[in-house]
Design an enzyme around this catalytic site. Structure first.
Site, PDB file in Angstrom:
ATOM      1  NE  ARG A 114      -6.963   5.794   1.784  1.00  0.00           N
ATOM      2  CZ  ARG A 114      -7.883   5.156   2.481  1.00  0.00           C
ATOM      3  NH1 ARG A 114      -8.977   5.778   2.851  1.00  0.00           N
ATOM      4  NH2 ARG A 114      -7.717   3.893   2.819  1.00  0.00           N
ATOM      5  CG  ASP A 141      -8.770  -2.970  -4.803  1.00  0.00           C
ATOM      6  OD1 ASP A 141      -8.241  -2.269  -3.926  1.00  0.00           O
ATOM      7  OD2 ASP A 141      -9.481  -3.958  -4.547  1.00  0.00           O
ATOM      8  NE  ARG A 200      -4.001  -1.872  -0.048  1.00  0.00           N
ATOM      9  CZ  ARG A 200      -5.237  -1.708   0.384  1.00  0.00           C
ATOM     10  NH1 ARG A 200      -5.629  -0.567   0.879  1.00  0.00           N
ATOM     11  NH2 ARG A 200      -6.097  -2.690   0.271  1.00  0.00           N
ATOM     12  NE  ARG A 241      -9.228   7.890  -4.468  1.00  0.00           N
ATOM     13  CZ  ARG A 241     -10.489   8.220  -4.292  1.00  0.00           C
ATOM     14  NH1 ARG A 241     -10.984   9.265  -4.888  1.00  0.00           N
ATOM     15  NH2 ARG A 241     -11.267   7.469  -3.534  1.00  0.00           N
ATOM     16  CE1 TYR A 260     -13.310  -6.968   0.655  1.00  0.00           C
ATOM     17  CE2 TYR A 260     -11.549  -8.453   0.003  1.00  0.00           C
ATOM     18  CZ  TYR A 260     -12.002  -7.383   0.747  1.00  0.00           C
ATOM     19  OH  TYR A 260     -11.148  -6.722   1.586  1.00  0.00           O
TER      20      TYR A 260
HETATM   21  O1  1CP Z   1       0.456   0.473  -3.267  1.00  0.00           O
HETATM   22  C1  1CP Z   1      -0.179  -0.587  -3.414  1.00  0.00           C
HETATM   23  O2  1CP Z   1      -0.137  -1.512  -2.593  1.00  0.00           O
HETATM   24  C2  1CP Z   1      -0.951  -0.777  -4.708  1.00  0.00           C
HETATM   25  C3  1CP Z   1      -2.343  -0.604  -4.655  1.00  0.00           C
HETATM   26  C4  1CP Z   1      -3.327  -1.557  -3.981  1.00  0.00           C
HETATM   27  C5  1CP Z   1      -3.253  -2.933  -3.657  1.00  0.00           C
HETATM   28  C6  1CP Z   1      -2.055  -3.875  -3.776  1.00  0.00           C
HETATM   29  C7  1CP Z   1      -4.625  -1.126  -3.657  1.00  0.00           C
HETATM   30  C8  1CP Z   1      -5.122   0.244  -3.839  1.00  0.00           C
HETATM   31  N1  1CP Z   1      -5.342  -2.219  -3.210  1.00  0.00           N
HETATM   32  C9  1CP Z   1      -4.523  -3.336  -3.184  1.00  0.00           C
HETATM   33  C10 1CP Z   1      -4.879  -4.715  -2.829  1.00  0.00           C
HETATM   34  C11 1CP Z   1      -6.067  -4.958  -1.970  1.00  0.00           C
HETATM   35  N2  1CP Z   1      -7.312  -4.389  -2.056  1.00  0.00           N
HETATM   36  C12 1CP Z   1      -6.128  -5.948  -0.944  1.00  0.00           C
HETATM   37  C13 1CP Z   1      -5.009  -6.878  -0.611  1.00  0.00           C
HETATM   38  C14 1CP Z   1      -3.993  -6.245   0.261  1.00  0.00           C
HETATM   39  C15 1CP Z   1      -4.400  -5.972   1.669  1.00  0.00           C
HETATM   40  O3  1CP Z   1      -4.739  -6.907   2.396  1.00  0.00           O
HETATM   41  O4  1CP Z   1      -4.363  -4.797   2.050  1.00  0.00           O
HETATM   42  C16 1CP Z   1      -7.416  -5.907  -0.388  1.00  0.00           C
HETATM   43  C17 1CP Z   1      -7.954  -6.762   0.732  1.00  0.00           C
HETATM   44  C18 1CP Z   1      -8.154  -4.921  -1.098  1.00  0.00           C
HETATM   45  C19 1CP Z   1      -9.573  -4.541  -0.909  1.00  0.00           C
HETATM   46  C20 1CP Z   1      -9.678  -3.112  -0.581  1.00  0.00           C
HETATM   47  N3  1CP Z   1      -9.574  -2.103  -1.482  1.00  0.00           N
HETATM   48  C21 1CP Z   1      -9.815  -2.523   0.695  1.00  0.00           C
HETATM   49  C22 1CP Z   1      -9.895  -3.298   2.012  1.00  0.00           C
HETATM   50  C23 1CP Z   1     -11.258  -3.275   2.547  1.00  0.00           C
HETATM   51  C24 1CP Z   1     -11.448  -4.275   3.656  1.00  0.00           C
HETATM   52  O5  1CP Z   1     -12.180  -5.208   3.436  1.00  0.00           O
HETATM   53  O6  1CP Z   1     -10.832  -4.095   4.721  1.00  0.00           O
HETATM   54  C25 1CP Z   1      -9.844  -1.132   0.526  1.00  0.00           C
HETATM   55  C26 1CP Z   1     -10.041  -0.070   1.588  1.00  0.00           C
HETATM   56  C27 1CP Z   1      -9.674  -0.876  -0.854  1.00  0.00           C
HETATM   57  C28 1CP Z   1      -9.564   0.454  -1.519  1.00  0.00           C
HETATM   58  C29 1CP Z   1      -8.216   0.825  -1.938  1.00  0.00           C
HETATM   59  N4  1CP Z   1      -7.402   0.045  -2.756  1.00  0.00           N
HETATM   60  C30 1CP Z   1      -6.231   0.706  -2.971  1.00  0.00           C
HETATM   61  C31 1CP Z   1      -6.289   1.963  -2.268  1.00  0.00           C
HETATM   62  C32 1CP Z   1      -5.211   3.015  -2.282  1.00  0.00           C
HETATM   63  C33 1CP Z   1      -7.539   2.020  -1.618  1.00  0.00           C
HETATM   64  C34 1CP Z   1      -8.074   3.176  -0.762  1.00  0.00           C
HETATM   65  C35 1CP Z   1      -9.106   3.941  -1.483  1.00  0.00           C
HETATM   66  C36 1CP Z   1      -8.710   5.284  -2.051  1.00  0.00           C
HETATM   67  O7  1CP Z   1      -7.563   5.719  -2.125  1.00  0.00           O
HETATM   68  O8  1CP Z   1      -9.640   5.955  -2.447  1.00  0.00           O
END
Ligand code: 1CP
Length: 341
Positions: free
Chosen positions: A30, A76, A26, A39, A152
């Site tokens: 943010r 994602d 991540r 964004r 999911y």
């Molecule tokens: O920098 C990086 O890591 C690249 C971007 C990335 C990755 C690898 C994003 C962007 N998402 C992911 C993978 C991801 N998405 C996972 C696996 C990794 C982990 O466990 O953290 C999971 C479970 C998700 C699902 C997801 N997408 C969540 C989790 C929700 C939950 O169930 O707890 C969330 C909040 C997102 C949104 C998201 N994805 C990525 C970002 C930067 C965001 C935040 C939203 C935004 O910036 O508006």
């Protein structure tokens, strides 16, 4: 053209390196004001993911700003259910939401094994990123593990208990396998296309591994991760299964190079079990809330525990959005300083 910094790939292959490579799960997101600036101008998260020029821009930000040893493509894991026919929404400050979920056999009938071309915007983003990175550091491609994607699709979003997803493994195991199989086949095609577009390494995120009992973990998760690992031999693979401390022995037999460790896993004990793998991790993301001095100390402690074993430094899960980027830089600089040989 060869990579100018190939520390990550060398460490993944178990080769010796001048210092330990470091990146953060991540890292593109943010924590960076530069990310929030991009964004803010958009309709939402999906516009960023689906516009290759913008996805490439935020993928490269942490390489420029934090000087990490790898980029990870901005996308994602939920693009896979969407390509299969189940669209998601990203709700601001809350996370993903699926308006329609999988409850029955007939719901699965409405899904398809997606053709990789459905996700061409991801490959375009990878190609653009590769060209803009100009071989500075490797680019990591990724996908969710089938079990995490399944969760999911059945829950409709995150969950405290995952009782709907776990419940289906008892009430309807054959449909669960049918859906997991479809996700697996879609994921293999997707990852192969990411590699063809230029991804140098693949990471599989099993974020919800830890909610399953061991027997179910082998039957409904590891089996499918193993299929993906067997299908991909073009580039090194990392498997990050959060909370799967009970399955480390089995993970040592996966056809992958690296296992990601979360912060609950003890490096010294883990490296004895995972003796044939490079290990990635595993500082508690909350350690980055402490003082600069403490971060240096904690990072050094972590590096010492992996000393002598192939290692890629990272946190034990994604960096939390309210972390000060200066503290992230402190972690990265500490890895550089303390691991130089
Ligand atoms: O920098 C990086 O890591 C690249 C971007 C990335 C990755 C690898 C994003 C962007 N998402 C992911 C993978 C991801 N998405 C996972 C696996 C990794 C982990 O466990 O953290 C999971 C479970 C998700 C699902 C997801 N997408 C969540 C989790 C929700 C939950 O169930 O707890 C969330 C909040 C997102 C949104 C998201 N994805 C990525 C970002 C930067 C965001 C935040 C939203 C935004 O910036 O508006």
């Amino acid at each position: 053209m060869s990579l100018k910094n190939d520390l990550l790939l060398r460490a993944a292959r178990g080769e010796s390196t001048d210092r330990t490579p470091v990146w953060l799960m991540r890292q593109a997101g943010r924590i960076l004001p530069e990310y929030r600036a991009v964004r803010e101008k958009l309709s939402g998260f999906k516009e960023l993911v689906e516009t290759p020029e913008l996805a490439a821009e935020v993928t490269i930000q942490p390489v420029d700003i934090l000087e990490v040893d790898a980029a990870i493509i901005f996308s994602d894991i939920l693009v896979i259910p969407e390509a299969m026919g189940l669209t998601y929404e990203m709700i601001e400050k809350k996370g993903p939401h699926f308006p329609k979920t999988i409850k029955s056999s007939s719901d699965i009938d409405t899904l398809k094994v997606a053709d990789p071309s459905e996700l061409s915007y991801v490959y375009d983003a990878i190609k653009l990123t590769k060209s803009e990175l100009n071989n500075r550091v490797p680019l990591i491609g990724f996908a969710g593990a089938p079990w995490t994607i399944f969760s999911y699709m059945v829950e409709g979003g995150g969950s405290k208990t995952f009782s709907k997803a776990r419940g289906m493994l008892y009430t309807n195991p054959s449909d669960a396998h049918r859906l997991l199989d479809m996700i697996t086949n879609t994921t293999i095609g997707y990852l192969k296309s990411q590699i063809a577009a230029g991804a140098d390494l693949i990471q599989i995120f099993d974020s919800w591994a830890g909610v399953l009992p061991p027997n179910h973990y082998w039957e409904f998760s590891l089996k499918y991760i193993s299929e993906i690992c067997d299908a991909i031999d073009e580039v090194p693979i990392t498997v990050f299964a959060k909370g799967a401390w009970f399955a480390l022995k089995e993970m040592n037999d996966l056809n992958c190079n690296t296992i990601g460790l979360d912060w609950n896993m003890d490096p010294l004990k883990t490296r004895e079990v995972l003796n044939s793998k490079t290990l990635q991790g595993n500082l508690d993301p909350c350690a980055l809330y402490s003082s600069f001095d403490e971060i240096e100390k904690e990072t050094k402690k972590m590096l010492d525990q992996f000393e002598g074993h192939p290692h890629i430094a990272n946190l034990g899960h994604g960096v939390y959005p309210d972390t000060d980027p200066e503290k992230v830089k402190c972690f990265i600089n500490s890895v550089r300083e303390f691991s130089s040989r």
